[in-house]
Motif scaffolding. Sequence first.
Motif, mmCIF file in Angstrom:
data_model
loop_
_atom_site.group_PDB
_atom_site.id
_atom_site.type_symbol
_atom_site.label_atom_id
_atom_site.label_comp_id
_atom_site.label_asym_id
_atom_site.label_seq_id
_atom_site.Cartn_x
_atom_site.Cartn_y
_atom_site.Cartn_z
ATOM 1 N N GLN A 218 -18.200 -22.611 5.424
ATOM 2 C CA GLN A 218 -17.133 -23.269 4.672
ATOM 3 C C GLN A 218 -17.699 -24.005 3.454
ATOM 4 O O GLN A 218 -18.791 -24.569 3.504
ATOM 5 C CB GLN A 218 -16.391 -24.281 5.561
ATOM 6 N N PRO A 219 -16.941 -24.018 2.349
ATOM 7 C CA PRO A 219 -17.354 -24.802 1.181
ATOM 8 C C PRO A 219 -17.190 -26.299 1.453
ATOM 9 O O PRO A 219 -16.752 -26.695 2.545
ATOM 10 C CB PRO A 219 -16.383 -24.329 0.087
ATOM 11 N N THR A 220 -17.516 -27.122 0.471
ATOM 12 C CA THR A 220 -17.420 -28.575 0.636
ATOM 13 C C THR A 220 -16.012 -28.990 1.049
ATOM 14 O O THR A 220 -15.827 -29.822 1.935
ATOM 15 C CB THR A 220 -17.803 -29.293 -0.676
ATOM 16 N N VAL A 221 -15.024 -28.407 0.383
ATOM 17 C CA VAL A 221 -13.632 -28.595 0.804
ATOM 18 C C VAL A 221 -13.251 -27.356 1.606
ATOM 19 O O VAL A 221 -13.097 -26.272 1.043
ATOM 20 C CB VAL A 221 -12.683 -28.760 -0.404
ATOM 21 N N PRO A 222 -13.135 -27.471 2.924
ATOM 22 C CA PRO A 222 -12.877 -26.294 3.764
ATOM 23 C C PRO A 222 -11.637 -25.523 3.330
ATOM 24 O O PRO A 222 -10.628 -26.112 2.935
ATOM 25 C CB PRO A 222 -12.688 -26.905 5.159
ATOM 26 N N ASP A 223 -11.735 -24.205 3.405
ATOM 27 C CA ASP A 223 -10.626 -23.339 3.003
ATOM 28 C C ASP A 223 -9.655 -23.149 4.170
ATOM 29 O O ASP A 223 -9.361 -22.031 4.597
ATOM 30 C CB ASP A 223 -11.157 -21.988 2.522
ATOM 31 N N VAL A 224 -9.196 -24.269 4.694
ATOM 32 C CA VAL A 224 -8.221 -24.291 5.777
ATOM 33 C C VAL A 224 -7.050 -25.143 5.311
ATOM 34 O O VAL A 224 -7.246 -26.272 4.857
ATOM 35 C CB VAL A 224 -8.821 -24.882 7.071
ATOM 36 N N VAL A 225 -5.840 -24.596 5.419
ATOM 37 C CA VAL A 225 -4.663 -25.281 4.881
ATOM 38 C C VAL A 225 -3.627 -25.504 5.980
ATOM 39 O O VAL A 225 -3.144 -24.546 6.590
ATOM 40 C CB VAL A 225 -4.011 -24.469 3.737
ATOM 41 N N LEU A 226 -3.308 -26.765 6.234
ATOM 42 C CA LEU A 226 -2.226 -27.084 7.163
ATOM 43 C C LEU A 226 -0.895 -26.947 6.431
ATOM 44 O O LEU A 226 -0.726 -27.495 5.342
ATOM 45 C CB LEU A 226 -2.350 -28.520 7.676
ATOM 46 N N ILE A 227 0.040 -26.225 7.020
ATOM 47 C CA ILE A 227 1.386 -26.142 6.453
ATOM 48 C C ILE A 227 2.266 -27.082 7.267
ATOM 49 O O ILE A 227 2.560 -26.824 8.438
ATOM 50 C CB ILE A 227 1.935 -24.707 6.491
ATOM 51 N N LEU A 228 2.653 -28.186 6.654
ATOM 52 C CA LEU A 228 3.399 -29.230 7.349
ATOM 53 C C LEU A 228 4.897 -29.098 7.106
ATOM 54 O O LEU A 228 5.338 -28.428 6.174
ATOM 55 C CB LEU A 228 2.885 -30.603 6.908
ATOM 56 N N LYS A 229 5.674 -29.758 7.957
ATOM 57 C CA LYS A 229 7.122 -29.568 7.948
ATOM 58 C C LYS A 229 7.814 -30.182 6.737
ATOM 59 O O LYS A 229 8.824 -29.670 6.273
ATOM 60 C CB LYS A 229 7.727 -30.166 9.227
ATOM 61 N N SER A 230 7.299 -31.298 6.247
ATOM 62 C CA SER A 230 8.011 -32.022 5.196
ATOM 63 C C SER A 230 7.046 -32.773 4.292
ATOM 64 O O SER A 230 5.857 -32.921 4.602
ATOM 65 C CB SER A 230 8.988 -33.022 5.832
ATOM 66 N N GLU A 231 7.591 -33.272 3.185
ATOM 67 C CA GLU A 231 6.799 -34.093 2.267
ATOM 68 C C GLU A 231 6.358 -35.383 2.956
ATOM 69 O O GLU A 231 5.260 -35.885 2.710
ATOM 70 C CB GLU A 231 7.620 -34.422 1.015
ATOM 71 N N GLU A 232 7.226 -35.916 3.830
ATOM 72 C CA GLU A 232 6.899 -37.152 4.542
ATOM 73 C C GLU A 232 5.693 -36.952 5.459
ATOM 74 O O GLU A 232 4.790 -37.792 5.509
ATOM 75 C CB GLU A 232 8.103 -37.624 5.371
ATOM 76 N N GLU A 233 5.689 -35.829 6.175
ATOM 77 C CA GLU A 233 4.563 -35.548 7.069
ATOM 78 C C GLU A 233 3.291 -35.305 6.263
ATOM 79 O O GLU A 233 2.204 -35.740 6.654
ATOM 80 C CB GLU A 233 4.871 -34.336 7.941
ATOM 81 N N SER A 234 3.437 -34.630 5.138
ATOM 82 C CA SER A 234 2.283 -34.375 4.273
ATOM 83 C C SER A 234 1.715 -35.681 3.728
ATOM 84 O O SER A 234 0.498 -35.881 3.684
ATOM 85 C CB SER A 234 2.694 -33.451 3.121
ATOM 86 N N LYS A 235 2.609 -36.585 3.332
ATOM 87 C CA LYS A 235 2.178 -37.890 2.797
ATOM 88 C C LYS A 235 1.471 -38.702 3.885
ATOM 89 O O LYS A 235 0.454 -39.353 3.633
ATOM 90 C CB LYS A 235 3.382 -38.662 2.267
ATOM 91 N N SER A 236 1.996 -38.639 5.102
ATOM 92 C CA SER A 236 1.375 -39.348 6.219
ATOM 93 C C SER A 236 -0.016 -38.793 6.502
ATOM 94 O O SER A 236 -0.962 -39.547 6.771
ATOM 95 C CB SER A 236 2.251 -39.221 7.467
ATOM 96 N N PHE A 237 -0.142 -37.467 6.430
ATOM 97 C CA PHE A 237 -1.434 -36.834 6.681
ATOM 98 C C PHE A 237 -2.465 -37.270 5.640
ATOM 99 O O PHE A 237 -3.618 -37.556 5.974
ATOM 100 C CB PHE A 237 -1.273 -35.313 6.659
#
Length: 381
Positions: free
Chosen positions: A30-49
């Motif tokens: 993996q690179p420094t920033v791993p090439d793994v992407v979480l797909i979250l349900k909402s903007e709120e959940e993304s902001k919390s993450f």
Amino acid sequence: MLPVVPRVFVLGNSNITKFLTYKLATHPSQPTVPDVVLILKSEEESKSFVDFHKSSITVRNFSIRYPAVYKTQVMATAGAPRYSNGAAFKLSNVVLGGSDFHRADELLSAFQRSIGPRTNILLLDSSRSVVERIQNHIFKDPAKRPTIYQCISSHRLFGKYPFEVGTLATGNLTICKVPKDIRSPDKEEMNLSLDAHLDKQPDFIKMLVDTTGIHPVFVSFRDFEILQLESLVIRAATEPLSVIYDCSYGELLQMENITNLVTQIVKESVTIIKKALPHTLENPYLETALDVNRLVTVVFNILRVNFNDMSNLRFHLRNNREKLHQNTSEYFVELAKKGGIESPVNTLYAEQVEARHSMAMYKSNSGFKRWKPKIRKNTII
């Protein structure tokens, strides 16, 4: 080891999903920033993450003498990724975790435009019904279906918080490639040994070999199917009963006629499998794996070992109000209907679980609370 790891998109937030997300993100290539992407349900959940969890997946390892905490950052997006012109971004590799039939249906339906025949999907600890739903309802055209891989995990995991998982004991990931039509599989697809043909699989699957700590075991769908069907029968014989009688596994052992109840459900479920899925009869291990007496013994061993535990189905109905019995007796009822087979025992259990579910929903939606006697101050009881 792969020179460049493929990008992986992750759907769902079950314990096994979080565990594998962490492991993929810490892959040696993996690179420094791993090439793994979480797909979250909402903007709120993304902001919390991002804000609260610092874009990190946390693993707490309790399988060693001195428990340790590990964290790694991954990327995240809210909803289906799209190009600047609004067109759907095609997902090449997808991890979908959890056995929840309805949750998987919801997620994949929402991302239908992003998934195509070049997409590889790895289903983690998902039931057979999830695969059937994907093939027969979401992607009806075989030419447009994604390539599906499925696995059963024996890692002992637990977790109460989002983006965090604890490990109690190390296990394996048993992985197979699912035939394009699970109801009428091609013999070649059934017997394909994934281990022997690993070099022909996509990089997404190959990278699992070098992913530390997951211990992949690659098998044919023929062997995987037997493990899966065995698990379904065991769950059908335990989880509905624990919901109907609202008790722990151990409390079921105290019931009169529990042996007869378990034997009836096991016997009927095995009969349904053999009649509705005739291709399984060609498997030389079927008679041993689905031997009624052996399965009844396994069920009682599970009840004893997990004496104080609550079944997964009962937990979800009591806490999340989720409808998960598609993975137990309801699955056998639907399978029996399609095969023109009677299933009185499974039908009875499925209907009673459905009744319990509707009552749980009623209490949840109406704010219903159990009656408690009012006690006046200074009253001696």
